[in-house]
Design a protein around this motif. Structure first.
Motif, short mmCIF file in Angstrom:
data_model
loop_
_atom_site.label_atom_id
_atom_site.label_comp_id
_atom_site.label_asym_id
_atom_site.label_seq_id
_atom_site.Cartn_x
_atom_site.Cartn_y
_atom_site.Cartn_z
N GLY A 116 -1.64 -2.44 4.32
CA GLY A 116 -1.06 -3.25 3.25
C GLY A 116 0.27 -2.71 2.80
N HIS A 117 0.37 -1.39 2.74
CA HIS A 117 1.58 -0.79 2.17
C HIS A 117 2.70 -0.55 3.19
CE1 HIS A 117 -0.55 0.59 -1.79
NE2 HIS A 117 -0.47 -0.73 -1.64
N THR A 118 2.59 -1.18 4.37
CA THR A 118 3.76 -1.19 5.25
C THR A 118 4.74 -2.28 4.80
OG1 THR A 118 4.57 -1.39 7.50
CG2 THR A 118 2.66 -2.73 6.96
N LEU A 119 4.28 -3.17 3.92
CA LEU A 119 5.15 -4.24 3.40
C LEU A 119 5.31 -4.09 1.89
CD1 LEU A 119 3.66 -7.39 5.22
CD2 LEU A 119 5.64 -6.02 5.89
N GLY A 120 6.46 -4.46 1.38
CA GLY A 120 6.67 -4.59 -0.06
C GLY A 120 6.94 -3.28 -0.77
N GLY A 121 6.83 -3.37 -2.11
CA GLY A 121 7.18 -2.20 -2.90
C GLY A 121 6.54 -2.22 -4.27
N VAL A 122 6.92 -1.23 -5.09
CA VAL A 122 6.42 -1.11 -6.46
C VAL A 122 7.54 -1.55 -7.41
CG1 VAL A 122 5.45 0.44 -8.20
CG2 VAL A 122 4.90 0.79 -5.76
N HIS A 123 7.18 -2.45 -8.34
CA HIS A 123 8.17 -3.03 -9.24
C HIS A 123 8.27 -2.23 -10.53
CE1 HIS A 123 7.25 -6.33 -6.50
NE2 HIS A 123 8.44 -6.83 -6.82
N SER A 124 9.49 -1.91 -10.85
CA SER A 124 9.76 -1.14 -12.05
C SER A 124 9.31 -1.87 -13.31
CB SER A 124 11.27 -0.88 -12.06
OG SER A 124 11.65 -0.31 -13.23
#
Ligand code: HEM
Length: 456
Positions: A116-124
């Motif tokens: 799952g965490h090969t895509l996207g990011g964490v939003h501030s």
């Protein structure tokens, strides 16, 4: 699907997320925007939960990942599910317990998170304690270097120590919200080391992501994996023309061209049966030939489109047809039989054959109404009787004016039925426009004294 409890058979991928956006467990803008994106595509044949599953195939595949098999048949929950979505601050034993409740081993939990965490990011904006405001471009800190490529960089960067994953390094560490580190490291990096093999990564992810989307409440049986049909009729329509003496047969046939046995396709032949199931079709023959006009491509397949436009005499009609695909090398493939139910009209006007008017005409409308507690509308059904109108030639028109409530009328589908016969799942959006006046109507030739006479 983190609401799943495999021991009680509840929760899973049931779209309860639509009612859980404010639960505090599902922070991040992606969930709401995804549901809003999917809202126009739900209908009585496609549940939101199936669309969420399909979203896994589409997002992973479009970012270069493996093809995750999609099975259908999920049903939507009516409200929110149990709490228990894993959170960054959870301990390894919390993760173990929660994933076990969902039916995942510890190894599968690590695999699912890495995939799952090969895509996207964490939003501030939602996780200011992990990604402080102003510290990341556009307010999003990528989980690996290649944010929108489905590759194993999330694994290799973690193992090499070069990672900038905000759930592994940085501010999250001091507040123990470095959930990726806690999980990835929890088996001595064994699982991550296996996933560092670029050849194995896609297959591991394909398997674990399919397992994830196939977690459904007990009692739900999923279909086999869905694949494109070899031959798929699209938007078929029979329209009464020429004063009621001809049926204009329109639409197109989509043929899969990838993986075909006979090379390139020269044409297709539609061979049809008349209303009685026989092979005499008025002055012409019971066959229509079409050549390709346009091509299309999915992630894994290519297609050619064959438009149909043919006149069929009302006196013989059309009951069913098969499509023969003619290949350049002389080979042929035949489609399964497509059965037409008797002709009815496009909108809420049904042309009913005079020998069947005693059974009237009924419209069942499946339409959408907005819900205040979800970004996705609810589906409702209305059944209305059409009123008998003019007789033209061998048909009588039944009509009704109906207003579809909810403000989303163009996303509705209509089944028009006459006794046991129905013309189903007509998209209002595809119909479009308004009714044309009926030109040169022929006189009613099959009704005497208001009573229908059976056709020979
Ligand atoms: C221990 C379990 C997990 C935790 C604690 C966790 C935590 C998080 C957090 C905090 C974010 C940031 C959300 C945002 O800012 O929008 C995130 C993003 C994301 N997670 Fe997870 N996650 C977990 C498991 C998973 C799994 C199993 C998948 C899919 C298989 C997944 C897929 C994603 C994706 C695609 C994003 C990026 C969202 C975006 O860019 O909008 N996560 N995760």
């Amino acid at each position: 699907m983190s609401t799943a409890d495999i021991y009680s058979g509840t929760g899973g991928l049931d779209a309860s997320i639509q009612y859980e956006l404010n639960s505090g467990e599902n922070a991040g803008p992606g969930l709401r925007t995804t549901l809003e994106f999917m809202a126009p595509f739900i209908n009585k044949r496609t549940s939101l939960s199936d669309l969420i599953a399909l979203g896994v195939y589409t997002s992973v595949r479009s970012c270069g990942g493996p093809a995750v098999a999609i099975r259908a048949g999920r049903r939507n929950a009516k409200g929110d599910g149990n709490k228990g979505v894993p959170q960054p601050e959870n301990s390894v034993s919390d993760f173990e317990q929660k994933f076990d409740r969902m039916g995942f081993t510890h190894e599968e939990a690590i695999q699912a998170v890495a995939c799952g965490h090969t895509l996207g990011g964490v939003h501030s904006a939602q996780f200011a304690d992990i990604v402080p405001p102003g510290s990341a471009t556009n307010g999003v800190a990528s989980l690996d270097y290649s944010m929108s490529v489905f590759d194993n960089k999330v694994v290799t960067e973690y193992l090499s120590g070069s990672t900038k994953n905000p759930l592994v390094v940085g501010h999250s560490v001091t507040i123990s919200k470095h959930s990726d580190f806690k999980l990835f490291n929890s088996d001595g990096n064994n699982t991550m080391e296996r996933m560092a093999d670029n050849n194995r990564f896609p297959e591991i992810c394909r398997t674990v992501l399919q397992k994830m989307i196939d977690v459904v409440p007990s009692g739900i049986e999923l279909t086999r994996a869905i694949g494109p049909f070899m031959v798929k009729p699209v938007n078929l329509q029979l329209t009464l023309e020429n004063g009621g003496s001809t049926l204009l047969f329109t639409g197109f046939i989509r043929v899969k061209t990838s993986g075909t046995p006979g090379g390139s396709i020269t044409s297709i032949t539609i061979t049809y049966k008349n209303r009685e199931g026989g092979s005499s079709c008025g002055p012409g023959t019971c066959s229509i030939t079409a050549t390709a006009q346009g091509q299309g491509q999915g992630f894994d397949d290519t297609f050619a489109f064959f438009p149909i436009e043919a006149n069929i005499p009302v006196s013989s009609g059309i009951y069913s047809f098969v499509v023969t695909v003619n290949y350049a090398n002389g080979g042929r493939t035949r489609s399964p039989k497509v059965v037409f139910r008797d002709p009815t009209a496009l909108t809420l006007v049904a042309a009913v054959r005079n020998d069947r008017i005693s059974q009237g005409a009924l419209a069942t409308i499946s339409y959408k109404v907005p819900q205040s507690n979800s970004p996705v509308p609810a589906l409702k059904t209305a059944t209305i009787k059409l009123k008998k109108g003019n007789c033209i030639g061998e048909y009588t028109f039944f009509t009704i004016d109906h207003e579809i409530e909810g403000g989303l009328a163009d996303e509705s589908h209509i089944d028009l039925s006459n006794g046991d016969i129905s013309d189903s799942f007509k998209s209002v959006n595809d119909i479009q426009g308004s009714c044309r006046p009926f030109s040169n109507p022929s006189s009613c030739n099959d009704v005497r004294g208001g009573l229908p006479r059976r056709q020979p």
